[in-house]
Write a protein that holds these residues in place. Structure first.
Motif, PDB file in Angstrom:
ATOM      1  N   ILE A 177     -45.736  56.041  18.532  1.00 30.16           N
ATOM      2  CA  ILE A 177     -45.943  55.236  20.188  1.00 30.16           C
ATOM      3  C   ILE A 177     -47.776  54.832  20.067  1.00 30.16           C
ATOM      4  CG2 ILE A 177     -46.291  55.771  22.706  1.00 30.16           C
ATOM      5  CD1 ILE A 177     -44.254  57.874  22.864  1.00 30.16           C
ATOM      6  N   VAL A 178     -47.590  54.094  20.346  1.00 29.40           N
ATOM      7  CA  VAL A 178     -48.949  52.855  20.364  1.00 29.40           C
ATOM      8  C   VAL A 178     -48.647  52.094  21.691  1.00 29.40           C
ATOM      9  CG1 VAL A 178     -50.287  50.688  19.309  1.00 29.40           C
ATOM     10  CG2 VAL A 178     -49.191  52.839  17.787  1.00 29.40           C
ATOM     11  N   ALA A 179     -50.009  51.803  22.476  1.00 24.66           N
ATOM     12  CA  ALA A 179     -49.902  51.280  23.258  1.00 24.66           C
ATOM     13  C   ALA A 179     -48.582  51.286  24.260  1.00 24.66           C
ATOM     14  CB  ALA A 179     -50.176  48.953  22.984  1.00 24.66           C
ATOM     15  N   LYS A 180     -48.047  52.495  24.576  1.00 21.02           N
ATOM     16  CA  LYS A 180     -47.248  52.854  25.350  1.00 21.02           C
ATOM     17  C   LYS A 180     -45.875  52.350  24.807  1.00 21.02           C
ATOM     18  CE  LYS A 180     -50.234  53.691  29.619  1.00 21.02           C
ATOM     19  NZ  LYS A 180     -50.099  53.487  30.551  1.00 21.02           N
ATOM     20  N   ARG A 181     -45.595  51.895  23.497  1.00 20.67           N
ATOM     21  CA  ARG A 181     -44.638  51.722  22.921  1.00 20.67           C
ATOM     22  C   ARG A 181     -43.344  52.189  22.137  1.00 20.67           C
ATOM     23  NH1 ARG A 181     -44.976  49.932  27.176  1.00 20.67           N
ATOM     24  NH2 ARG A 181     -45.011  47.360  27.685  1.00 20.67           N
ATOM     25  N   THR A 182     -43.165  52.452  21.967  1.00 22.97           N
ATOM     26  CA  THR A 182     -41.788  52.693  20.786  1.00 22.97           C
ATOM     27  C   THR A 182     -42.216  52.534  19.105  1.00 22.97           C
ATOM     28  OG1 THR A 182     -41.156  54.872  22.277  1.00 22.97           O
ATOM     29  CG2 THR A 182     -40.764  54.479  20.003  1.00 22.97           C
ATOM     30  N   VAL A 183     -42.710  52.871  18.482  1.00 24.07           N
ATOM     31  CA  VAL A 183     -42.373  52.284  16.835  1.00 24.07           C
ATOM     32  C   VAL A 183     -41.891  53.348  16.042  1.00 24.07           C
ATOM     33  CG1 VAL A 183     -43.512  51.099  15.198  1.00 24.07           C
ATOM     34  CG2 VAL A 183     -44.444  50.747  17.228  1.00 24.07           C
ATOM     35  N   ILE A 205     -49.557  44.368 -20.695  1.00 24.81           N
ATOM     36  CA  ILE A 205     -48.528  45.006 -19.029  1.00 24.81           C
ATOM     37  C   ILE A 205     -49.249  44.233 -17.926  1.00 24.81           C
ATOM     38  CG2 ILE A 205     -48.069  47.519 -18.001  1.00 24.81           C
ATOM     39  CD1 ILE A 205     -48.141  48.528 -20.543  1.00 24.81           C
ATOM     40  N   SER A 206     -48.447  43.905 -16.584  1.00 22.43           N
ATOM     41  CA  SER A 206     -48.853  43.025 -16.059  1.00 22.43           C
ATOM     42  C   SER A 206     -48.220  44.355 -14.655  1.00 22.43           C
ATOM     43  CB  SER A 206     -48.658  41.842 -15.641  1.00 22.43           C
ATOM     44  OG  SER A 206     -48.968  41.296 -14.431  1.00 22.43           O
ATOM     45  N   ILE A 207     -49.052  44.543 -14.330  1.00 28.75           N
ATOM     46  CA  ILE A 207     -48.615  45.354 -12.709  1.00 28.75           C
ATOM     47  C   ILE A 207     -49.248  45.032 -11.108  1.00 28.75           C
ATOM     48  CG2 ILE A 207     -49.210  47.442 -11.257  1.00 28.75           C
ATOM     49  CD1 ILE A 207     -50.763  48.278 -13.809  1.00 28.75           C
ATOM     50  N   GLU A 208     -47.862  44.357 -10.083  1.00 31.29           N
ATOM     51  CA  GLU A 208     -48.816  43.770  -9.122  1.00 31.29           C
ATOM     52  C   GLU A 208     -48.043  44.587  -8.131  1.00 31.29           C
ATOM     53  OE1 GLU A 208     -46.013  39.732  -9.137  1.00 31.29           O
ATOM     54  OE2 GLU A 208     -46.399  38.981 -10.109  1.00 31.29           O
ATOM     55  N   GLY A 209     -48.593  44.441  -6.814  1.00 27.09           N
ATOM     56  CA  GLY A 209     -48.492  45.222  -5.698  1.00 27.09           C
ATOM     57  C   GLY A 209     -48.992  46.191  -5.811  1.00 27.09           C
ATOM     58  N   LEU A 210     -50.312  45.854  -6.367  1.00 26.62           N
ATOM     59  CA  LEU A 210     -51.455  46.868  -5.663  1.00 26.62           C
ATOM     60  C   LEU A 210     -51.853  47.460  -4.597  1.00 26.62           C
ATOM     61  CD1 LEU A 210     -54.045  46.809  -9.526  1.00 26.62           C
ATOM     62  CD2 LEU A 210     -51.975  47.710  -9.348  1.00 26.62           C
ATOM     63  N   ASN A 211     -52.108  46.610  -3.796  1.00 26.62           N
ATOM     64  CA  ASN A 211     -52.754  46.227  -2.647  1.00 26.62           C
ATOM     65  C   ASN A 211     -51.771  45.334  -1.665  1.00 26.62           C
ATOM     66  OD1 ASN A 211     -55.428  47.723  -2.315  1.00 26.62           O
ATOM     67  ND2 ASN A 211     -55.690  46.353  -4.597  1.00 26.62           N
ATOM     68  N   GLN A 212     -51.506  46.667  -0.467  1.00 23.08           N
ATOM     69  CA  GLN A 212     -49.778  45.027  -0.272  1.00 23.08           C
ATOM     70  C   GLN A 212     -50.081  45.712   2.049  1.00 23.08           C
ATOM     71  OE1 GLN A 212     -45.876  45.155  -1.118  1.00 23.08           O
ATOM     72  NE2 GLN A 212     -46.456  46.622  -2.899  1.00 23.08           N
ATOM     73  N   THR A 213     -50.238  45.166   2.439  1.00 21.11           N
ATOM     74  CA  THR A 213     -50.367  44.997   3.802  1.00 21.11           C
ATOM     75  C   THR A 213     -49.329  44.249   4.321  1.00 21.11           C
ATOM     76  OG1 THR A 213     -51.849  43.904   4.421  1.00 21.11           O
ATOM     77  CG2 THR A 213     -52.808  45.537   4.013  1.00 21.11           C
ATOM     78  N   LYS A 214     -49.077  44.822   6.334  1.00 22.65           N
ATOM     79  CA  LYS A 214     -48.281  44.365   6.808  1.00 22.65           C
ATOM     80  C   LYS A 214     -48.084  44.425   7.977  1.00 22.65           C
ATOM     81  CE  LYS A 214     -42.866  44.362   8.105  1.00 22.65           C
ATOM     82  NZ  LYS A 214     -41.234  45.561   7.561  1.00 22.65           N
ATOM     83  N   ASN A 215     -49.450  43.785   9.026  1.00 22.80           N
ATOM     84  CA  ASN A 215     -48.961  43.610  10.031  1.00 22.80           C
ATOM     85  C   ASN A 215     -48.182  43.627  11.248  1.00 22.80           C
ATOM     86  OD1 ASN A 215     -51.892  44.083   9.079  1.00 22.80           O
ATOM     87  ND2 ASN A 215     -52.188  42.256   8.686  1.00 22.80           N
ATOM     88  N   LYS A 216     -48.844  44.037  12.071  1.00 28.76           N
ATOM     89  CA  LYS A 216     -47.156  43.643  13.630  1.00 28.76           C
ATOM     90  C   LYS A 216     -48.216  43.892  14.495  1.00 28.76           C
ATOM     91  CE  LYS A 216     -42.557  44.747  11.706  1.00 28.76           C
ATOM     92  NZ  LYS A 216     -41.311  45.339  11.580  1.00 28.76           N
ATOM     93  N   ASP A 217     -47.853  42.592  15.342  1.00 27.23           N
ATOM     94  CA  ASP A 217     -48.014  42.834  17.442  1.00 27.23           C
ATOM     95  C   ASP A 217     -46.992  43.812  17.668  1.00 27.23           C
ATOM     96  OD1 ASP A 217     -50.064  41.418  16.261  1.00 27.23           O
ATOM     97  OD2 ASP A 217     -49.311  39.228  16.521  1.00 27.23           O
ATOM     98  N   ILE A 218     -47.448  44.323  18.812  1.00 29.69           N
ATOM     99  CA  ILE A 218     -46.475  44.489  20.031  1.00 29.69           C
ATOM    100  C   ILE A 218     -46.693  44.283  20.864  1.00 29.69           C
ATOM    101  CG2 ILE A 218     -46.265  46.927  20.954  1.00 29.69           C
ATOM    102  CD1 ILE A 218     -47.881  48.745  19.175  1.00 29.69           C
ATOM    103  N   THR A 219     -45.670  43.228  21.393  1.00 28.95           N
ATOM    104  CA  THR A 219     -45.691  42.727  22.625  1.00 28.95           C
ATOM    105  C   THR A 219     -45.303  42.473  23.660  1.00 28.95           C
ATOM    106  OG1 THR A 219     -43.778  41.204  21.733  1.00 28.95           O
ATOM    107  CG2 THR A 219     -46.474  40.289  21.070  1.00 28.95           C
ATOM    108  N   GLU A 220     -45.211  42.000  24.822  1.00 26.64           N
ATOM    109  CA  GLU A 220     -44.521  41.753  26.104  1.00 26.64           C
ATOM    110  C   GLU A 220     -44.369  40.416  27.208  1.00 26.64           C
ATOM    111  OE1 GLU A 220     -44.707  45.232  29.563  1.00 26.64           O
ATOM    112  OE2 GLU A 220     -45.630  43.255  29.938  1.00 26.64           O
ATOM    113  N   THR A 221     -43.163  40.030  26.814  1.00 21.77           N
ATOM    114  CA  THR A 221     -43.396  39.144  27.589  1.00 21.77           C
ATOM    115  C   THR A 221     -43.127  39.061  29.324  1.00 21.77           C
ATOM    116  OG1 THR A 221     -41.590  38.283  26.098  1.00 21.77           O
ATOM    117  CG2 THR A 221     -41.373  36.815  28.097  1.00 21.77           C
TER     118      THR A 221
END
Length: 342
Positions: A177-183, A205-221
């Motif tokens: 629960i972030v900002a009173k919203r359920t995730v 040998i090559s390695i891909e995807g060592l550092n990954q981030t996924k950002n999201k916003d909690i919004t209200e209309t």
């Protein structure tokens, strides 16, 4: 002031007011009475970090038996294994009120691009890659064991794989629960270990995807209203309606007066024609306007003027002035006259 002129002035005034209020009403309706705005209540980030230490055979090129990310190319000929660690972080603003994070499963697959794919379930990953830990886990890719497995598959189906990939897919479940919203969502940061052969760099040998981030916003209309726009619309609607009604009434009045004027003019012309026919022998045309005299007497009719002419033994003269025809008799400093619309 003449009633006709007054109505003309009012007609022009109301026409201008109606046009102005109509334009104002048009622009009032161009502005919205409300709008929807998206408000950002909070943000959160999934962050997956893979790190590794590669084990090398004794070698001349690096003169050491381990390599970390950024320290050099992992050449297949001297790399015996790769120890991989995985770390997951959940970051939010504001901070979560409650949070539950679980590693639901780890799957992997070995693929020979364009030829075949071998899925590995969690038990097979544990056995083949020494998977240990839960949320933050470690695994080891034994290059010799992986090569032997690939050779067995190639032999079984009649293919040859010089290049192949290993894909590791942890599936993480986050309930918070972030900002009173359920995730409630899952996050699957995929790591790809690619064994390349026959390239300009050689076999490596090559390695891909060592550092990954996924950002999201909690919004209200939210819907924001503008009551002043609605008030302006109502005001200009009432103004336009009022002035339009007034304008219509004035147009009707103006048309009525114009009709009356035309009727009067028609009657005047008929009367003038009748008078000229009846008294044509007693009337003479004058040049210019009637002269000014000390005394001017207006009579009721041309018949009265004719009687005066007979008594005074004077001629009746006719002159045109503006929109009137004037019949008059001059007797010294006195002028007797009768006016009629031309």
């Amino acid at each position: 002031m003449d009633r006709g002129k007054l109505i003309k002035i009012l007609l022009i005034t109301f026409a201008i007011l109606t046009a102005a209020s109509s334009i104002s009403l048009f622009y009032a309706y161009q502005k919205p009475t409300y709008e929807r705005q998206t408000i950002i209540l909070g943000t959160y980030t999934h962050r997956a970090i893979y790190d590794y230490i590669a084990e090398l055979k004794p070698n001349i090129i690096y003169n050491k038996t381990t390599l970390k990310p950024g320290e050099g190319t992992l050449y297949t000929a001297i790399t015996t294994g790769i120890n991989i660690t995985f770390t997951y972080k959940f970051i939010s603003s504001p901070s979560p009120e409650t949070i539950g994070i679980a590693l639901e499963e780890i799957t992997a697959e070995i693929e020979s691009p364009g030829k075949w794919t071998k899925p590995l379930h969690e038990d097979e990953v544990k056995e083949l890659m020494n998977l240990e830990g839960s949320m933050n886990f470690t695994l080891k890719i034994n290059c010799t064991a992986i090569r032997q497995l690939i050779d067995r598959i190639d032999k079984e189906i009649g293919t040859y794989s010089s290049s192949f990939n290993i894909r590791v897919k942890p599936r993480i479940r986050v309930d918070t629960i972030v900002a009173k919203r359920t995730v409630n969502e899952t996050y699957t940061p995929e790591l790809i270990v690619m064994f390349r052969a026959g390239t300009e760099k050689g076999n490596y040998i090559s390695i891909e995807g060592l550092n990954q981030t996924k950002n999201k916003d909690i919004t209200e209309t939210r819907e924001i209203t503008y009551p002043e726009v609605e008030a302006r619309r109502n005001m200009f609607s009432a103004t336009t309606l009022t002035t339009a009604i007034g304008l219509a009434a004035l147009i009707i009045a103006h048309l009525k007066i114009v009709g009356q004027q035309k009727s009067t003019e028609r009657k005047s012309k008929e009367l003038l024609k009748r008078i000229m026919e009846e008294y044509k022998d007693a009337i003479a045309e004058a040049v210019g306007s009637p002269p000014k005299t000390q005394t001017t007497i207006d009579v009721e009719s041309l018949e009265d003027l004719t009687k005066i002419a007979q008594i005074l033994a004077k001629p009746i003269l006719r002159a045109k002035e503006d929109e009137e025809q004037i019949f008059y008799i001059i007797d010294g400093n006195m002028k007797y006259q009768y006016k009629i619309k031309a």
